[in-house]
Structure formats: structure tokens, C-alpha cells
Design a protein around this motif. Structure first.
Motif, PDB file in Angstrom:
ATOM      1  N   ALA A   1      64.972  20.313  37.802  1.00  0.00           N
ATOM      2  CA  ALA A   1      64.491  21.213  37.179  1.00  0.00           C
ATOM      3  C   ALA A   1      65.026  22.193  38.871  1.00  0.00           C
ATOM      4  O   ALA A   1      64.334  21.999  39.541  1.00  0.00           O
ATOM      5  CB  ALA A   1      63.215  21.927  36.874  1.00  0.00           C
ATOM      6  N   LEU A   2      65.059  23.480  38.920  1.00  0.00           N
ATOM      7  CA  LEU A   2      64.790  23.847  39.729  1.00  0.00           C
ATOM      8  C   LEU A   2      63.565  24.370  40.086  1.00  0.00           C
ATOM      9  O   LEU A   2      62.239  25.226  39.033  1.00  0.00           O
ATOM     10  CB  LEU A   2      65.834  25.914  39.268  1.00  0.00           C
ATOM     11  CG  LEU A   2      67.098  25.260  39.346  1.00  0.00           C
ATOM     12  CD1 LEU A   2      67.808  26.042  38.951  1.00  0.00           C
ATOM     13  CD2 LEU A   2      67.939  24.582  41.129  1.00  0.00           C
ATOM     14  N   ARG A   3      63.038  24.961  40.839  1.00  0.00           N
ATOM     15  CA  ARG A   3      61.558  25.459  41.711  1.00  0.00           C
ATOM     16  C   ARG A   3      62.126  26.531  42.291  1.00  0.00           C
ATOM     17  O   ARG A   3      62.574  26.814  42.605  1.00  0.00           O
ATOM     18  CB  ARG A   3      61.390  24.166  43.106  1.00  0.00           C
ATOM     19  CG  ARG A   3      59.854  24.157  42.584  1.00  0.00           C
ATOM     20  CD  ARG A   3      59.357  23.649  43.523  1.00  0.00           C
ATOM     21  NE  ARG A   3      58.141  23.200  43.358  1.00  0.00           N
ATOM     22  CZ  ARG A   3      56.966  22.411  43.806  1.00  0.00           C
ATOM     23  NH1 ARG A   3      57.768  21.740  44.794  1.00  0.00           N
ATOM     24  NH2 ARG A   3      55.838  22.596  43.672  1.00  0.00           N
ATOM     25  N   GLN A   4      60.817  27.674  41.682  1.00  0.00           N
ATOM     26  CA  GLN A   4      60.847  29.069  42.102  1.00  0.00           C
ATOM     27  C   GLN A   4      60.679  29.267  43.252  1.00  0.00           C
ATOM     28  O   GLN A   4      61.436  30.479  44.025  1.00  0.00           O
ATOM     29  CB  GLN A   4      59.788  29.525  41.440  1.00  0.00           C
ATOM     30  CG  GLN A   4      60.580  30.734  40.448  1.00  0.00           C
ATOM     31  CD  GLN A   4      59.153  31.269  38.917  1.00  0.00           C
ATOM     32  OE1 GLN A   4      58.259  31.773  40.027  1.00  0.00           O
ATOM     33  NE2 GLN A   4      59.036  31.623  37.696  1.00  0.00           N
ATOM     34  N   SER A   5      60.269  28.102  43.979  1.00  0.00           N
ATOM     35  CA  SER A   5      59.870  28.590  45.668  1.00  0.00           C
ATOM     36  C   SER A   5      61.113  27.190  46.261  1.00  0.00           C
ATOM     37  O   SER A   5      60.633  27.759  47.871  1.00  0.00           O
ATOM     38  CB  SER A   5      58.022  28.348  45.775  1.00  0.00           C
ATOM     39  OG  SER A   5      58.209  26.131  45.063  1.00  0.00           O
ATOM     40  N   GLY A   6      62.167  27.628  45.631  1.00  0.00           N
ATOM     41  CA  GLY A   6      63.390  26.413  46.635  1.00  0.00           C
ATOM     42  C   GLY A   6      62.556  25.122  45.967  1.00  0.00           C
ATOM     43  O   GLY A   6      61.997  24.223  45.766  1.00  0.00           O
ATOM     44  N   GLY A   7      64.031  24.891  46.048  1.00  0.00           N
ATOM     45  CA  GLY A   7      64.243  23.014  46.305  1.00  0.00           C
ATOM     46  C   GLY A   7      64.701  22.625  44.717  1.00  0.00           C
ATOM     47  O   GLY A   7      64.083  23.543  43.568  1.00  0.00           O
ATOM     48  N   PHE A   8      64.070  21.414  44.359  1.00  0.00           N
ATOM     49  CA  PHE A   8      64.285  21.096  42.728  1.00  0.00           C
ATOM     50  C   PHE A   8      62.726  20.280  43.156  1.00  0.00           C
ATOM     51  O   PHE A   8      61.921  20.094  43.662  1.00  0.00           O
ATOM     52  CB  PHE A   8      64.767  19.595  43.000  1.00  0.00           C
ATOM     53  CG  PHE A   8      65.925  19.938  42.989  1.00  0.00           C
ATOM     54  CD1 PHE A   8      66.709  20.775  41.802  1.00  0.00           C
ATOM     55  CD2 PHE A   8      66.749  19.504  44.316  1.00  0.00           C
ATOM     56  CE1 PHE A   8      68.583  21.075  41.472  1.00  0.00           C
ATOM     57  CE2 PHE A   8      68.613  19.721  44.248  1.00  0.00           C
ATOM     58  CZ  PHE A   8      69.193  21.024  43.012  1.00  0.00           C
ATOM     59  N   VAL A   9      62.323  19.532  41.261  1.00  0.00           N
ATOM     60  CA  VAL A   9      60.825  19.496  40.859  1.00  0.00           C
ATOM     61  C   VAL A   9      61.901  18.428  40.024  1.00  0.00           C
ATOM     62  O   VAL A   9      62.571  18.655  39.489  1.00  0.00           O
ATOM     63  CB  VAL A   9      59.820  20.219  40.763  1.00  0.00           C
ATOM     64  CG1 VAL A   9      60.226  21.236  39.499  1.00  0.00           C
ATOM     65  CG2 VAL A   9      58.751  19.568  40.141  1.00  0.00           C
ATOM     66  N   GLY A  10      61.514  17.875  39.722  1.00  0.00           N
ATOM     67  CA  GLY A  10      61.375  16.729  38.383  1.00  0.00           C
ATOM     68  C   GLY A  10      60.605  15.567  38.129  1.00  0.00           C
ATOM     69  O   GLY A  10      59.540  15.413  38.534  1.00  0.00           O
ATOM     70  N   THR A  11      61.081  15.234  37.209  1.00  0.00           N
ATOM     71  CA  THR A  11      60.272  13.876  36.790  1.00  0.00           C
ATOM     72  C   THR A  11      60.834  12.811  37.252  1.00  0.00           C
ATOM     73  O   THR A  11      61.504  11.894  37.009  1.00  0.00           O
ATOM     74  CB  THR A  11      60.363  13.486  34.913  1.00  0.00           C
ATOM     75  OG1 THR A  11      61.903  14.103  34.392  1.00  0.00           O
ATOM     76  CG2 THR A  11      59.076  14.968  34.756  1.00  0.00           C
ATOM     77  N   VAL A  12      59.869  11.920  37.273  1.00  0.00           N
ATOM     78  CA  VAL A  12      60.541  10.274  38.005  1.00  0.00           C
ATOM     79  C   VAL A  12      59.857   9.530  37.348  1.00  0.00           C
ATOM     80  O   VAL A  12      58.901   9.709  35.480  1.00  0.00           O
ATOM     81  CB  VAL A  12      59.859  10.029  39.456  1.00  0.00           C
ATOM     82  CG1 VAL A  12      60.388  11.208  40.479  1.00  0.00           C
ATOM     83  CG2 VAL A  12      58.323  10.678  39.612  1.00  0.00           C
ATOM     84  N   THR A  13      59.531   8.029  37.084  1.00  0.00           N
ATOM     85  CA  THR A  13      58.649   6.931  36.835  1.00  0.00           C
ATOM     86  C   THR A  13      57.264   7.722  36.276  1.00  0.00           C
ATOM     87  O   THR A  13      57.269   7.541  34.616  1.00  0.00           O
ATOM     88  CB  THR A  13      58.158   5.855  36.700  1.00  0.00           C
ATOM     89  OG1 THR A  13      60.188   4.940  37.780  1.00  0.00           O
ATOM     90  CG2 THR A  13      58.300   4.493  36.093  1.00  0.00           C
ATOM     91  N   HIS A  14      56.475   7.646  37.154  1.00  0.00           N
ATOM     92  CA  HIS A  14      55.565   7.858  35.989  1.00  0.00           C
ATOM     93  C   HIS A  14      54.411   9.591  37.570  1.00  0.00           C
ATOM     94  O   HIS A  14      53.744   9.159  37.364  1.00  0.00           O
ATOM     95  CB  HIS A  14      54.552   6.480  36.545  1.00  0.00           C
ATOM     96  CG  HIS A  14      55.060   5.736  36.085  1.00  0.00           C
ATOM     97  ND1 HIS A  14      54.485   5.494  34.666  1.00  0.00           N
ATOM     98  CD2 HIS A  14      54.366   4.668  36.509  1.00  0.00           C
ATOM     99  CE1 HIS A  14      54.595   4.266  35.064  1.00  0.00           C
ATOM    100  NE2 HIS A  14      55.497   3.932  35.948  1.00  0.00           N
TER     101      HIS A  14
END
Ligand code: BGC
Ligand code: CA
Length: 290
Positions: free
Chosen positions: A60-73
């Protein structure tokens, strides 16, 4: 209307998580099993891929810039260029047989994502909601494979899939992020339809569903009525999202995992990325507000 077109021929094991980044005019998507993030600029055809030390299962895109995502755990901040995964909120670190699967940000900037049992046997999967303050909330439990969170246009309905039981569920979504009134929206029969996988809502409030093992997308009215069926030339259709400068193109991911040599010969585009212009537009990609 247009034809379904293969726009990136690649044998992704588990293509997933298509995400339109409007400011870059680029589509990002992941290959969970090959631990990759892919990027395509449809206008120029420019492609790029990054390989990580662990799978990124949704992005996902992050409002503060860059990406956030889900990883294994868990949820993590992701930096593509340095290939860094910085844990934000660990999840299910005590469940080695589980991993995160599909995830999506809603119109309030909250990140919804679910886990699954890797052996696809135990109902150990849970759907979570990560709020912008990084508080983690359990939304629904007892799934073998969670898939495809999606949200109605007015934000009052959340859709979520139990891929093994074949249900697309609808929930009433309150402003504070809590859900009630879980009910079947539709049910697929695996032998005939495949399993319900990723999905997205268009600007007419209709739901586009990817059929894993069912070689198609289906567009449902909010009542559950089938409005359109779009066949794909590969069986495992995993997810879709709207993108392009006018948000009028559906980008569709697929998977080559678990296919025999004979099946791969019959469906040589398995794992590739496809595009289709359905004649309706999608919504801008929401960004995680945390
Ligand atoms: C999961 C796969 C699973 C598929 C079928 C995907 O979202 O990541 O592991 O096989 O759904 O339901
Ligand atoms: Ca999925």
C-alpha cells in the motif's frame, strides 16, 4: 470494452496485490512466492523488479511517503531501492504455519489484511485492521485462506472472502472500523467457479472478483447479481485493481503455482499481468494514513 491483453508475460508463481500509484503513473504488484515486487509504467512499457529476503504479500502507499506492506508475520515499512523491510507491527509470530495474504487500505486510511494457513488445511487465518495509530484489531477469525478485502463506494460495506469455503461475505462497516452483520454476498463452487480471490469496487459501486482456478473476473451488482463475466486465458486469476491516468483500466494478476507441466503448456501465460478496459472507471488508490 476492450480485449483482455497480456501486458507483461512473466511466470509469476503467485502474482498478487496490484496497486496503482497515480503520481508515478505506474502499477506495482507482488509475486508472493518469488518474494518480488514488480513495477510497470504502462505508457512507456518500462518494467522493474525487486527481490526481497522474505515475501511481501500486499503493498500500500503511505500518506507520509513510501510503501507499507504485509510480510510473513506483520505489517512493515518497505523501501524498494534499499530492499529494506522495517517491521511496524508484528502479527502471529507464534504461528509459523501461517502467513499474511491479501490486504487493502480503505477510504479512511486503515489497512485491512488477513492471514492464511500455508498448508491450506487449518482454519487459523484471521482478518486484521491496522489503524493509522498502528493499533491492531482483530476483525474476523477462522479462515483457512483470507482474501480480497474491498469496500463499497460509501464506505459502509466491507467485502471479504473465505476462499476455501467459497464465500464472498459482506459486513456492515461502522465509521470507527468495527464490523457487524456478516452475511454471504455470494458463494462460488470450486469445481465450477474456482475460489474467490482478490477484488475491487468500481465507481458504479459494483464488485469485480478474481476467480482463482476459475479463469475469469466477475462483476457483481451490490445486490449480488452477476453483471459481466470476463474470461482470462489462464486458470488462476488472483486479483485486480483499476489504474491508468483515467482509472479506466483493470490490471489483473495471475499465478502459475501448483500447475503441472502439461497445464503450463496449455496455459503458457500463467503468472502474467493482464489489462482490460471494462467501460467503467475505478477509484483513486487510498493511502495508509499511519
Ligand atoms: C493465496 C494462495 C492461494 C490462493 C487460492 C491466494 O490469495 O495467496 O496461496 O492458493 O489464494 O485461494
Ligand atoms: Ca489473494
Amino acid at each position: 470494452m476492450s480485449e483482455v491483453t497480456c501486458i507483461w508475460q512473466i511466470p509469476a508463481q503467485l502474482g498478487e496485490g496490484p496497486l496503482w500509484a497515480a503520481q508515478e503513473n505506474a502499477l506495482y504488484w507482488v509475486d508472493i512466492l518469488n518474494r518480488q515486487v514488480h513495477r510497470l509504467e504502462p505508457a512507456s512499457g518500462q518494467k522493474r523488479s525487486w527481490t526481497f529476503s522474505e515475501p511481501i504479500t500486499s503493498l500500500a502507499l503511505r500518506q507520509s511517503g513510501g510503501f507499507v506492506g504485509t510480510v510473513t508475520h506483520g505489517f512493515a515499512a518497505i523501501d524498494l531501492d534499499s530492499r529494506t523491510i522495517e517491521p511496524l507491527v508484528p502479527v502471529e509470530t507464534d504461528l509459523p504455519d501461517n502467513r499474511f495474504n491479501d490486504g487493502k487500505v480503505d477510504g479512511y486510511g486503515r489497512y485491512w489484511a488477513g492471514t492464511m494457513n500455508r498448508q491450506e488445511k487449518e482454519a487459523s487465518g484471521t482478518l486484521y485492521r491496522l489503524d493509522p495509530d498502528l493499533s491492531l484489531h482483530t476483525v474476523d477469525e477462522e479462515y483457512i485462506i483470507t482474501n480480497g478485502p474491498a469496500f463499497s463506494l460509501d464506505g459502509t460495506t466491507m467485502y471479504h472472502n473465505d476462499s476455501v469455503k467459497g464465500f464472498v461475505y459482506a459486513f456492515d462497516l461502522q465509521d470507527d472500523g468495527t464490523v457487524r452483520g456478516k452475511r454471504p454476498f455470494t458463494q462460488l463452487t470450486f469445481a465450477k467457479d474456482g475460489a474467490p480471490d482478490g477484488m475491487t469496487v468500481d465507481s458504479e459501486n459494483c464488485l469485480w472478483l478474481a476467480h482463482y482456478g476459475g479463469a475469469r473476473l466477475t462483476r457483481f451488482a451490490p445486490t449480488g447479481e452477476i453483471l459481466e463475466v470476463v474470461p482470462l486465458p489462464v486458470p488462476n486469476v488472483t486479483s485486480c485493481t483499476f489504474g491508468g491516468p483515467n482509472l479506466d483500466t483493470l490490471y489483473i494478476t495471475t499465478a502459475a503455482q501448483n500447475m503441472s507441466a502439461a497445464e503450463l503448456e496449455k496455459y503458457p501465460l500463467s503468472g502474467s499481468l493482464f489489462a482490460y478496459q471494462p467501460g467503467v472507471k475505478g477509484l483513486p488508490t487510498p493511502q495508509f494514513a499511519g
